[in-house]
Motif scaffolding. Sequence first.
Motif, PDB file in Angstrom:
ATOM      1  N   ARG A  25     -49.417  33.306 -26.305  1.00 24.41           N
ATOM      2  CA  ARG A  25     -48.278  33.783 -27.168  1.00 24.41           C
ATOM      3  C   ARG A  25     -49.156  35.121 -29.124  1.00 24.41           C
ATOM      4  N   ASP A  26     -50.533  34.772 -28.813  1.00 25.02           N
ATOM      5  CA  ASP A  26     -51.159  35.221 -29.904  1.00 25.02           C
ATOM      6  C   ASP A  26     -51.726  36.726 -28.974  1.00 25.02           C
ATOM      7  N   ALA A  27     -51.374  36.806 -27.724  1.00 27.21           N
ATOM      8  CA  ALA A  27     -52.539  37.931 -27.036  1.00 27.21           C
ATOM      9  C   ALA A  27     -51.017  39.289 -27.459  1.00 27.21           C
ATOM     10  N   GLN A  28     -52.174  40.353 -27.315  1.00 24.87           N
ATOM     11  CA  GLN A  28     -51.324  41.490 -27.749  1.00 24.87           C
ATOM     12  C   GLN A  28     -51.855  42.074 -26.423  1.00 24.87           C
ATOM     13  N   PRO A  29     -51.264  43.401 -26.076  1.00 32.20           N
ATOM     14  CA  PRO A  29     -50.144  43.853 -26.928  1.00 32.20           C
ATOM     15  C   PRO A  29     -48.832  42.759 -26.414  1.00 32.20           C
ATOM     16  N   ALA A  30     -48.020  43.112 -27.137  1.00 31.93           N
ATOM     17  CA  ALA A  30     -46.727  41.930 -26.922  1.00 31.93           C
ATOM     18  C   ALA A  30     -45.899  42.818 -25.702  1.00 31.93           C
ATOM     19  N   LEU A  31     -45.397  41.932 -24.810  1.00 35.08           N
ATOM     20  CA  LEU A  31     -44.532  42.554 -23.933  1.00 35.08           C
ATOM     21  C   LEU A  31     -43.111  42.168 -24.064  1.00 35.08           C
ATOM     22  N   ASP A  32     -42.600  43.454 -24.190  1.00 33.08           N
ATOM     23  CA  ASP A  32     -41.002  43.720 -24.678  1.00 33.08           C
ATOM     24  C   ASP A  32     -40.889  44.254 -23.477  1.00 33.08           C
ATOM     25  N   LEU A  33     -40.039  43.769 -22.698  1.00 34.53           N
ATOM     26  CA  LEU A  33     -39.519  43.801 -21.091  1.00 34.53           C
ATOM     27  C   LEU A  33     -38.383  45.122 -21.320  1.00 34.53           C
ATOM     28  N   PRO A  34     -37.764  45.290 -21.928  1.00 32.91           N
ATOM     29  CA  PRO A  34     -36.584  46.993 -21.920  1.00 32.91           C
ATOM     30  C   PRO A  34     -37.267  47.600 -22.282  1.00 32.91           C
ATOM     31  N   GLN A  35     -38.689  47.758 -23.147  1.00 35.42           N
ATOM     32  CA  GLN A  35     -38.882  48.227 -23.918  1.00 35.42           C
ATOM     33  C   GLN A  35     -40.106  49.253 -22.345  1.00 35.42           C
ATOM     34  N   TYR A  36     -40.829  48.217 -21.786  1.00 44.80           N
ATOM     35  CA  TYR A  36     -41.594  48.472 -21.032  1.00 44.80           C
ATOM     36  C   TYR A  36     -41.125  49.310 -19.123  1.00 44.80           C
ATOM     37  N   PHE A  37     -40.300  48.446 -19.570  1.00 47.96           N
ATOM     38  CA  PHE A  37     -39.313  48.842 -17.879  1.00 47.96           C
ATOM     39  C   PHE A  37     -37.831  49.511 -17.895  1.00 47.96           C
ATOM     40  N   LEU A  38     -38.173  50.475 -19.218  1.00 50.34           N
ATOM     41  CA  LEU A  38     -37.234  51.641 -19.802  1.00 50.34           C
ATOM     42  C   LEU A  38     -37.638  52.556 -18.402  1.00 50.34           C
ATOM     43  N   GLY A  39     -36.977  53.410 -17.758  1.00 52.75           N
ATOM     44  CA  GLY A  39     -37.447  55.299 -17.626  1.00 52.75           C
ATOM     45  C   GLY A  39     -38.118  54.264 -15.841  1.00 52.75           C
TER      46      GLY A  39
END
Length: 174
Positions: A25-39
């Motif tokens: 939970r504290d590991a960075q960078p935080a994964l945001d699925l839509p942000q990563y996979f859009l495009g």
Amino acid sequence: MKKWLLALSLAVLAGCGAPGVQDYRDAQPALDLPQYFLGTTDAWGMFQKRNGEVVKRFKVVIEGRMEGEQLVLDERFAYSDGSTDRRVWRLQRQADGQWRGSAADVIGSARGELAGNALNWRYSLLLPVDGTTYEVDFDDWMFLIDEQVMVNRARMSKFGFELGQVTLFFRKRD
């Protein structure tokens, strides 16, 4: 009977020490699925039998888009044996922050829990092999390395016994 009981006991004990997604939970960078996979995202991977033998290598081109509240991932696979495949995932964030997903070859609903840089994704898949289709279980772990790179390791099993692993490396296009 004793051998069967011993094997079952060992399988249960092996699963007891596994990390949970909240450990990240504290590991960075935080994964945001839509942000990563859009495009467009490219991925390269391989399937290994449980003895480590590489059976199949593949490349995947993933086109991600939003359709309302759903993240749609259109995956196009090209395998080392010349075959191709396509899977279209439809993912939806739940009120509790978890993810649910579906695809034509997924049985029921895939369940995902995300924390920090990690996503643990579990589902049952209909897997065609040499003219026969098998129902296998996947325990997928995805880890965001940086804004463009993610690593995925999946354990494939049936009846709780490991059949092999899938390893994938994702790279988001600019």
